[in-house]
Structure formats: C-alpha cells, structure tokens
Design a protein around this motif. Structure first.
Motif, PDB file in Angstrom:
ATOM      1  N   ASN A  52      41.684  56.275  36.555  1.00 39.80           N
ATOM      2  CA  ASN A  52      42.140  55.125  37.330  1.00 39.80           C
ATOM      3  C   ASN A  52      42.050  55.398  38.827  1.00 39.80           C
ATOM      4  OD1 ASN A  52      42.657  53.755  34.986  1.00 39.80           O
ATOM      5  ND2 ASN A  52      44.871  54.015  35.075  1.00 39.80           N
ATOM      6  N   ILE A  53      42.397  56.602  39.244  1.00 41.01           N
ATOM      7  CA  ILE A  53      42.333  56.949  40.665  1.00 41.01           C
ATOM      8  C   ILE A  53      40.895  56.840  41.165  1.00 41.01           C
ATOM      9  CG2 ILE A  53      42.580  58.862  42.300  1.00 41.01           C
ATOM     10  CD1 ILE A  53      45.052  59.741  40.657  1.00 41.01           C
ATOM     11  N   GLU A  54      39.942  57.361  40.401  1.00 41.71           N
ATOM     12  CA  GLU A  54      38.532  57.281  40.789  1.00 41.71           C
ATOM     13  C   GLU A  54      38.047  55.836  40.828  1.00 41.71           C
ATOM     14  OE1 GLU A  54      36.622  59.826  37.967  1.00 41.71           O
ATOM     15  OE2 GLU A  54      37.504  61.641  38.842  1.00 41.71           O
ATOM     16  N   SER A  55      38.485  55.016  39.867  1.00 43.96           N
ATOM     17  CA  SER A  55      38.079  53.611  39.836  1.00 43.96           C
ATOM     18  C   SER A  55      38.661  52.841  41.017  1.00 43.96           C
ATOM     19  CB  SER A  55      38.517  52.965  38.520  1.00 43.96           C
ATOM     20  OG  SER A  55      37.890  53.584  37.430  1.00 43.96           O
ATOM     21  N   ILE A  56      39.906  53.145  41.397  1.00 39.74           N
ATOM     22  CA  ILE A  56      40.525  52.494  42.555  1.00 39.74           C
ATOM     23  C   ILE A  56      39.790  52.885  43.833  1.00 39.74           C
ATOM     24  CG2 ILE A  56      42.620  52.434  43.970  1.00 39.74           C
ATOM     25  CD1 ILE A  56      44.212  52.626  41.317  1.00 39.74           C
ATOM     26  N   GLU A  57      39.414  54.165  43.939  1.00 42.78           N
ATOM     27  CA  GLU A  57      38.646  54.609  45.115  1.00 42.78           C
ATOM     28  C   GLU A  57      37.298  53.900  45.181  1.00 42.78           C
ATOM     29  OE1 GLU A  57      38.374  58.856  44.889  1.00 42.78           O
ATOM     30  OE2 GLU A  57      40.463  59.136  45.508  1.00 42.78           O
ATOM     31  N   ASN A  58      36.633  53.728  44.040  1.00 44.91           N
ATOM     32  CA  ASN A  58      35.365  52.991  44.019  1.00 44.91           C
ATOM     33  C   ASN A  58      35.563  51.559  44.511  1.00 44.91           C
ATOM     34  OD1 ASN A  58      34.041  55.212  42.974  1.00 44.91           O
ATOM     35  ND2 ASN A  58      34.134  54.498  40.858  1.00 44.91           N
ATOM     36  N   ALA A  59      36.642  50.914  44.071  1.00 43.48           N
ATOM     37  CA  ALA A  59      36.911  49.540  44.497  1.00 43.48           C
ATOM     38  C   ALA A  59      37.228  49.478  45.985  1.00 43.48           C
ATOM     39  CB  ALA A  59      38.069  48.963  43.682  1.00 43.48           C
ATOM     40  N   ASN A  60      37.948  50.464  46.497  1.00 43.02           N
ATOM     41  CA  ASN A  60      38.290  50.471  47.925  1.00 43.02           C
ATOM     42  C   ASN A  60      37.085  50.779  48.810  1.00 43.02           C
ATOM     43  OD1 ASN A  60      40.961  49.824  47.459  1.00 43.02           O
ATOM     44  ND2 ASN A  60      41.623  51.951  47.375  1.00 43.02           N
ATOM     45  N   ASN A  61      36.074  51.449  48.265  1.00 41.79           N
ATOM     46  CA  ASN A  61      34.881  51.789  49.040  1.00 41.79           C
ATOM     47  C   ASN A  61      33.883  50.645  49.148  1.00 41.79           C
ATOM     48  OD1 ASN A  61      35.826  54.358  49.591  1.00 41.79           O
ATOM     49  ND2 ASN A  61      34.832  55.263  47.804  1.00 41.79           N
ATOM     50  N   LEU A  62      34.107  49.554  48.421  1.00 34.57           N
ATOM     51  CA  LEU A  62      33.213  48.401  48.525  1.00 34.57           C
ATOM     52  C   LEU A  62      33.372  47.758  49.900  1.00 34.57           C
ATOM     53  CD1 LEU A  62      33.749  46.681  45.059  1.00 34.57           C
ATOM     54  CD2 LEU A  62      31.691  47.844  45.833  1.00 34.57           C
ATOM     55  N   SER A  63      32.266  47.253  50.459  1.00 34.58           N
ATOM     56  CA  SER A  63      32.362  46.594  51.765  1.00 34.58           C
ATOM     57  C   SER A  63      33.101  45.258  51.656  1.00 34.58           C
ATOM     58  CB  SER A  63      30.968  46.382  52.362  1.00 34.58           C
ATOM     59  OG  SER A  63      30.190  45.574  51.503  1.00 34.58           O
ATOM     60  N   GLN A  64      32.943  44.584  50.531  1.00 36.14           N
ATOM     61  CA  GLN A  64      33.677  43.349  50.279  1.00 36.14           C
ATOM     62  C   GLN A  64      34.548  43.580  49.052  1.00 36.14           C
ATOM     63  OE1 GLN A  64      31.164  39.976  49.579  1.00 36.14           O
ATOM     64  NE2 GLN A  64      32.845  38.521  49.677  1.00 36.14           N
ATOM     65  N   LYS A  65      35.845  43.421  49.196  1.00 41.28           N
ATOM     66  CA  LYS A  65      36.801  43.719  48.136  1.00 41.28           C
ATOM     67  C   LYS A  65      36.951  42.543  47.161  1.00 41.28           C
ATOM     68  CE  LYS A  65      38.224  47.444  50.477  1.00 41.28           C
ATOM     69  NZ  LYS A  65      37.030  47.983  51.055  1.00 41.28           N
ATOM     70  N   GLY A  74      45.602  27.940  39.218  1.00 45.99           N
ATOM     71  CA  GLY A  74      45.957  29.169  38.510  1.00 45.99           C
ATOM     72  C   GLY A  74      45.747  30.370  39.406  1.00 45.99           C
ATOM     73  N   ILE A  75      45.224  31.436  38.838  1.00 47.06           N
ATOM     74  CA  ILE A  75      44.932  32.653  39.594  1.00 47.06           C
ATOM     75  C   ILE A  75      43.420  32.824  39.628  1.00 47.06           C
ATOM     76  CG2 ILE A  75      45.155  35.155  39.650  1.00 47.06           C
ATOM     77  CD1 ILE A  75      47.900  34.812  38.354  1.00 47.06           C
ATOM     78  N   LYS A  76      42.893  32.977  40.852  1.00 52.40           N
ATOM     79  CA  LYS A  76      41.446  33.111  41.037  1.00 52.40           C
ATOM     80  C   LYS A  76      41.116  34.545  41.417  1.00 52.40           C
ATOM     81  CE  LYS A  76      39.152  31.466  44.633  1.00 52.40           C
ATOM     82  NZ  LYS A  76      38.478  30.561  45.572  1.00 52.40           N
ATOM     83  N   VAL A  77      40.181  35.128  40.667  1.00 47.24           N
ATOM     84  CA  VAL A  77      39.678  36.469  40.951  1.00 47.24           C
ATOM     85  C   VAL A  77      38.259  36.299  41.472  1.00 47.24           C
ATOM     86  CG1 VAL A  77      39.172  38.741  39.976  1.00 47.24           C
ATOM     87  CG2 VAL A  77      41.080  37.406  39.055  1.00 47.24           C
ATOM     88  N   SER A  78      38.051  36.684  42.742  1.00 50.38           N
ATOM     89  CA  SER A  78      36.739  36.536  43.382  1.00 50.38           C
ATOM     90  C   SER A  78      36.089  37.903  43.537  1.00 50.38           C
ATOM     91  CB  SER A  78      36.890  35.880  44.751  1.00 50.38           C
ATOM     92  OG  SER A  78      37.454  34.603  44.631  1.00 50.38           O
ATOM     93  N   PHE A  79      34.886  38.037  43.002  1.00 49.70           N
ATOM     94  CA  PHE A  79      34.146  39.286  43.066  1.00 49.70           C
ATOM     95  C   PHE A  79      33.233  39.282  44.291  1.00 49.70           C
ATOM     96  CE2 PHE A  79      35.480  39.001  38.692  1.00 49.70           C
ATOM     97  CZ  PHE A  79      35.873  40.305  38.421  1.00 49.70           C
ATOM     98  N   PRO A  80      32.819  40.464  44.754  1.00 52.71           N
ATOM     99  CA  PRO A  80      31.971  40.551  45.953  1.00 52.71           C
ATOM    100  C   PRO A  80      30.653  39.793  45.784  1.00 52.71           C
ATOM    101  CG  PRO A  80      32.835  42.711  45.378  1.00 52.71           C
ATOM    102  CD  PRO A  80      33.190  41.790  44.262  1.00 52.71           C
ATOM    103  N   LYS A  81      30.276  39.083  46.831  1.00 55.89           N
ATOM    104  CA  LYS A  81      29.045  38.276  46.802  1.00 55.89           C
ATOM    105  C   LYS A  81      27.796  39.154  46.864  1.00 55.89           C
ATOM    106  CE  LYS A  81      31.338  34.300  47.373  1.00 55.89           C
ATOM    107  NZ  LYS A  81      32.455  34.438  46.492  1.00 55.89           N
ATOM    108  N   GLU A  82      27.944  40.391  47.295  1.00 52.95           N
ATOM    109  CA  GLU A  82      26.790  41.291  47.420  1.00 52.95           C
ATOM    110  C   GLU A  82      26.302  41.812  46.067  1.00 52.95           C
ATOM    111  OE1 GLU A  82      29.372  45.292  48.424  1.00 52.95           O
ATOM    112  OE2 GLU A  82      28.930  43.866  50.011  1.00 52.95           O
ATOM    113  N   LEU A  83      27.103  41.614  45.019  1.00 50.21           N
ATOM    114  CA  LEU A  83      26.747  42.110  43.687  1.00 50.21           C
ATOM    115  C   LEU A  83      26.136  40.987  42.851  1.00 50.21           C
ATOM    116  CD1 LEU A  83      30.014  44.098  42.898  1.00 50.21           C
ATOM    117  CD2 LEU A  83      27.946  44.954  43.977  1.00 50.21           C
TER     118      LEU A  83
END
Length: 148
Positions: A52-65, A74-83
């Motif tokens: 989990n720590i490694e996965s969180i670091e990967n997510a934090n290293n993205l230029s767009q979170k 409701g609840i909207k989860v938006s993924f980075p547009k660069e992917l």
C-alpha cells in the motif's frame, strides 16, 4: 446486626462490582449491541501495508492526481487525463466506519475519465473511500474521507 465502616465499604464495593458486571454481561450477550470488528480480515490486511505504501507513492508521483469529490449526483472519481482510461483497472471501496453493513465495493469500468458512484447507493454520513487501481502493470492507491 451492626454495620461499621469496614462492612459498609465492603458492601458498597460488592454492589458496585455487581452493577458493572451486570452491564458488561448484558452488552456481551444481547444481540442488539453490535460488537463487530472494524474489518473482517484485519491481520491479513495488515501484511499488505508495504504494498500500500508503494502504491500511494506511485499515486503521489503522478503529475495529475486522482480527484475524489462529492457532487449532487454522488461521488465522482476523476482519473488523470494523461492516461488512457481504457487501460485503467481496479476497484473502489467505500467503507462506512459507523456501520459495516453499508460497506461496498465497485469495480472500475470507465467509458471516460470519470467514475460516478450514484447518490442512491450512499447513506448520509462519513465515508472512507479507497481507489485501488492499476495502469500498465503499476499499482496506485488513493484514499479520501468524504462526509456525504
């Protein structure tokens, strides 16, 4: 029978301990008091902490979170547009701290960059949201608390 200070204190202690034990036994044996654990597999999940720590670091290293926001729908989860959204796989876990019976998971299936969790699936209150996702073999983990 004459009651002196010593006997009075002993009687008071015995009555107090009996009172406490009565309520402890009542709570433990009555099914209306829910004594559930926070999660079922607590110790098994604890072993996954380093991943989990490694996965969180990967997510934090993205230029767009990843953005997790409350909307009127409701609840909207938006993924980075660069992917490329068609390569994003994973699941969204919604955890309700006050009631384990309301917890649920939904798999990520995108037709765009946004995933909407409808309001009719959610009860008002605090929700812990965990987005565990994978993109091209790399794992990511995002967590957010939202009061709905």
């Amino acid at each position: 029978m004459k009651i002196n200070w010593g006997k009075g204190i002993v009687i008071a202690f015995v009555l107090f301990i009996s009172f406490i034990l009565y309520f402890v036994l009542k709570v433990q044996s009555d099914s209306k008091y829910d004594n559930e654990m926070v999660t079922e597999d607590y110790y098994r999940k604890e072993k996954l902490v380093q991943n989990n720590i490694e996965s969180i670091e990967n997510a934090n290293n993205l230029s767009q979170k990843v953005a997790i926001v409350k909307t009127t729908e409701g609840i909207k989860v938006s993924f980075p547009k660069e992917l490329d959204y068609s390569k994003i796989k994973g699941k969204v876990s919604l955890y309700r701290p006050s009631n384990q019976k309301l917890d649920f998971e939904t798999s990520i299936s995108l037709s765009g960059f946004d995933l909407l969790i409808p309001k009719n699936n959610l009860v008002d209150g605090l929700w812990d949201i965990t987005v565990a996702w994978e993109y091209e073999g790399k794992t990511y983990l995002n967590k957010e608390e939202i009061y709905f």
